[in-house]
Motif scaffolding. Structure first.
Motif, PDB file in Angstrom:
ATOM      1  N   ILE A 110       2.027  -7.020  -9.505  1.00  0.00           N
ATOM      2  CA  ILE A 110       0.878  -5.954  -9.200  1.00  0.00           C
ATOM      3  C   ILE A 110       0.820  -5.277 -10.590  1.00  0.00           C
ATOM      4  N   VAL A 111      -0.111  -4.530 -10.686  1.00  0.00           N
ATOM      5  CA  VAL A 111      -0.166  -3.377 -11.442  1.00  0.00           C
ATOM      6  C   VAL A 111      -0.236  -2.031 -10.469  1.00  0.00           C
ATOM      7  N   CYS A 112       0.612  -1.213 -10.527  1.00  0.00           N
ATOM      8  CA  CYS A 112       0.680  -0.037  -9.699  1.00  0.00           C
ATOM      9  C   CYS A 112       0.016   1.224 -10.507  1.00  0.00           C
ATOM     10  N   ALA A 113      -0.734   1.710 -10.090  1.00  0.00           N
ATOM     11  CA  ALA A 113      -1.461   2.918 -10.784  1.00  0.00           C
ATOM     12  C   ALA A 113      -1.158   4.274  -9.837  1.00  0.00           C
ATOM     13  N   MET A 114      -0.223   5.049 -10.287  1.00  0.00           N
ATOM     14  CA  MET A 114       0.035   6.463  -9.757  1.00  0.00           C
ATOM     15  C   MET A 114      -0.950   7.386  -9.884  1.00  0.00           C
ATOM     16  N   ARG A 115      -1.010   8.367  -8.718  1.00  0.00           N
ATOM     17  CA  ARG A 115      -1.945   9.424  -8.969  1.00  0.00           C
ATOM     18  C   ARG A 115      -1.530  10.406 -10.142  1.00  0.00           C
ATOM     19  N   SER A 116      -0.406  10.207 -10.369  1.00  0.00           N
ATOM     20  CA  SER A 116       0.274  10.921 -11.522  1.00  0.00           C
ATOM     21  C   SER A 116      -0.431  10.769 -12.955  1.00  0.00           C
ATOM     22  N   GLY A 117      -1.070   9.329 -13.128  1.00  0.00           N
ATOM     23  CA  GLY A 117      -1.891   8.774 -14.270  1.00  0.00           C
ATOM     24  C   GLY A 117      -1.004   7.926 -14.646  1.00  0.00           C
ATOM     25  N   LYS A 118       0.010   7.581 -14.285  1.00  0.00           N
ATOM     26  CA  LYS A 118       1.214   6.696 -14.796  1.00  0.00           C
ATOM     27  C   LYS A 118       0.554   5.109 -14.256  1.00  0.00           C
ATOM     28  N   ALA A 119       0.606   4.081 -15.026  1.00  0.00           N
ATOM     29  CA  ALA A 119       0.446   2.755 -14.657  1.00  0.00           C
ATOM     30  C   ALA A 119       1.611   1.762 -15.029  1.00  0.00           C
ATOM     31  N   PHE A 120       2.002   0.828 -14.171  1.00  0.00           N
ATOM     32  CA  PHE A 120       3.090  -0.101 -14.633  1.00  0.00           C
ATOM     33  C   PHE A 120       2.856  -1.291 -13.736  1.00  0.00           C
ATOM     34  N   THR A 121       3.389  -2.383 -14.388  1.00  0.00           N
ATOM     35  CA  THR A 121       3.788  -3.812 -13.638  1.00  0.00           C
ATOM     36  C   THR A 121       4.859  -3.589 -12.751  1.00  0.00           C
ATOM     37  N   ALA A 122       4.858  -4.477 -11.750  1.00  0.00           N
ATOM     38  CA  ALA A 122       5.791  -4.492 -10.850  1.00  0.00           C
ATOM     39  C   ALA A 122       5.868  -5.943 -10.009  1.00  0.00           C
ATOM     40  N   ILE A 154      -2.931  -1.028 -20.708  1.00  0.00           N
ATOM     41  CA  ILE A 154      -2.272  -0.821 -19.349  1.00  0.00           C
ATOM     42  C   ILE A 154      -1.954   0.809 -19.111  1.00  0.00           C
ATOM     43  N   ALA A 155      -1.380   1.314 -20.352  1.00  0.00           N
ATOM     44  CA  ALA A 155      -0.907   2.862 -20.431  1.00  0.00           C
ATOM     45  C   ALA A 155      -2.154   3.729 -19.752  1.00  0.00           C
ATOM     46  N   LYS A 156      -3.350   3.235 -20.041  1.00  0.00           N
ATOM     47  CA  LYS A 156      -4.499   4.348 -19.696  1.00  0.00           C
ATOM     48  C   LYS A 156      -4.937   3.835 -18.404  1.00  0.00           C
ATOM     49  N   ALA A 157      -4.331   2.819 -17.485  1.00  0.00           N
ATOM     50  CA  ALA A 157      -5.068   2.343 -16.280  1.00  0.00           C
ATOM     51  C   ALA A 157      -4.774   3.176 -15.110  1.00  0.00           C
ATOM     52  N   GLY A 158      -3.826   4.182 -15.281  1.00  0.00           N
ATOM     53  CA  GLY A 158      -3.813   5.223 -14.213  1.00  0.00           C
ATOM     54  C   GLY A 158      -4.588   6.425 -14.461  1.00  0.00           C
TER      55      GLY A 158
END
Lengths: 208, 208
Positions: free
Chosen positions: A156-168, A87-91
């Motif tokens: 959901i998983v939200c992937a940011m343009r910054s490269g960060k991804a997280f569940t919410a 998941i850490a690489k998903a963004g």
DNA sequence: AGGAAAATAGGATTTTTTTCTTATTTACCA
DNA sequence: TGGTAAATAAGAAAAAAATCCTATTTTCCT
């Protein structure tokens, strides 16, 4: 090359499961009772005989089983392989293509135990660490469907343009903004501008 | 009756996915390039032509896709149907037979979105209420595999002889006793005598 | 725009699967 | 134990799918 024998074995197993002999199931399906005779599965010159898709469709109509369930049985219960990444690489940029499908080098193919899920665009992410416990634990696998429609309360998983991804958990999407809250239920809402977000995918299943 | 059209559509989609035309995929698989011509899918007298299992096996050998994945695609992403019952009823007598399979009148057949999982003995329970939040929320579906081996840390459903059933995390099984703790992580361990327990099933997947 | 290759349409032929038929074996019941 | 029905073996015939072949259309590239 697929073993034609696996299909015959699956036919035998299907018949047995529903309390028929191969002959009885054929008859029930409107086929000739000799259709699935063991003696006819290899021809006189040693060539394998492959049961037709039409015959299989007819016996499945009797039992209510789907083609995919039948061939899953024939495959020997092999689980579906899905693209998998941490998941850490998903963004990271380039991780999904323009159609929302996995792209690039980071993806593995994972066979998920007992999960034969469909959806050509589904992919899986692996949880690392304890940030999302007790909902998702270390090594848990979550399956995402990018094409699934989103509603309030969806995980959901939200992937940011910054490269960060997280569940919410999705609270709201409107006016170019997305409001989320932590899936664990602790913590307050966060509101993001949609232009900060690279992609959002709904989580549909989680391994345990 | 299974729609033969769905199989042809799946062949077209398979070819497209791997960057071939139907004709090109046939050629690659050692079949005649005209094998999958649209003009040959319905015969002159209007009868449908069903592609053979052998032809399908050959094109799948080119792409590496399994039969079950292919037919899952042909099924239009229909999920697996599993026996389903409310978790509160899962402890009732007669709910599982001697083999651990669903029995009796309480079970429905549920189609689970995006879940095509195999395992002939799997069944599903539906969570009602918020007792297990945030891990499992109201209406969440959990899929159990009674034949799965149990290890420390596994999430399980424990059905008591008293008729009560609940989710828990397995701590230990030894000396005729089973020690559990709540899946939410709050609360202390409970130790039960195995003769109070009707059955235990490991949770393998949870819907979201 | 033109040419070549690929893709598709459609008919004839070959191959393969299913159905029909007969015989034998197996399973079940009184 | 004997008789009947169901299941299975095996050969011939019919039906259906694949292959072969030719023609046309579409796509791609220079």
């Amino acid at each position: 090359m697929y073993a034609h024998e696996d299909i015959w074995n699956a036919i035998d197993r299907l018949a047995d499961t529903f309390g028929y002999s191969p002959s009885g199931l054929a008859k029930k399906a409107g086929l000739d009772p000799t259709s699935f005779n063991k003696s006819k599965r290899i021809s006189a010159d040693g060539k394998p005989r492959w049961p037709s898709t039409e015959s299989i469709a007819k016996i499945l109509a009797v039992t209510g089983m789907t083609m995919s369930e039948f061939f899953s049985m024939a495959d020997g219960g092999k689980g579906k392989t899905l693209p998998l990444i941490e998941i850490a690489k998903a963004g990271q940029p380039g991780i999904l293509d323009e159609k929302g499908m996995p792209a690039g080098k980071g993806w593995k193919k994972a066979e998920l135990e007992g999960f034969g899920g469909s959806g050509p665009d589904c992919f899986a992410l692996e949880i690392h660490g304890g940030d999302y416990a007790p909902v998702y634990r270390d090594s848990d696998i979550i399956v995402l469907s990018p094409s699934a429609t989103l509603r309030r309360g969806d995980r959901i998983v939200c992937a940011m343009r910054s490269g960060k991804a997280f569940t919410a958990e999705l609270v709201r999407q409107s006016g170019g903004q997305t409001t989320l809250r932590p899936i664990t239920g602790n913590g307050s809402e966060t509101t993001l501008n949609d232009n900060e977000i690279s992609w959002i995918g709904r989580i549909i299943w989680a391994s345990q």
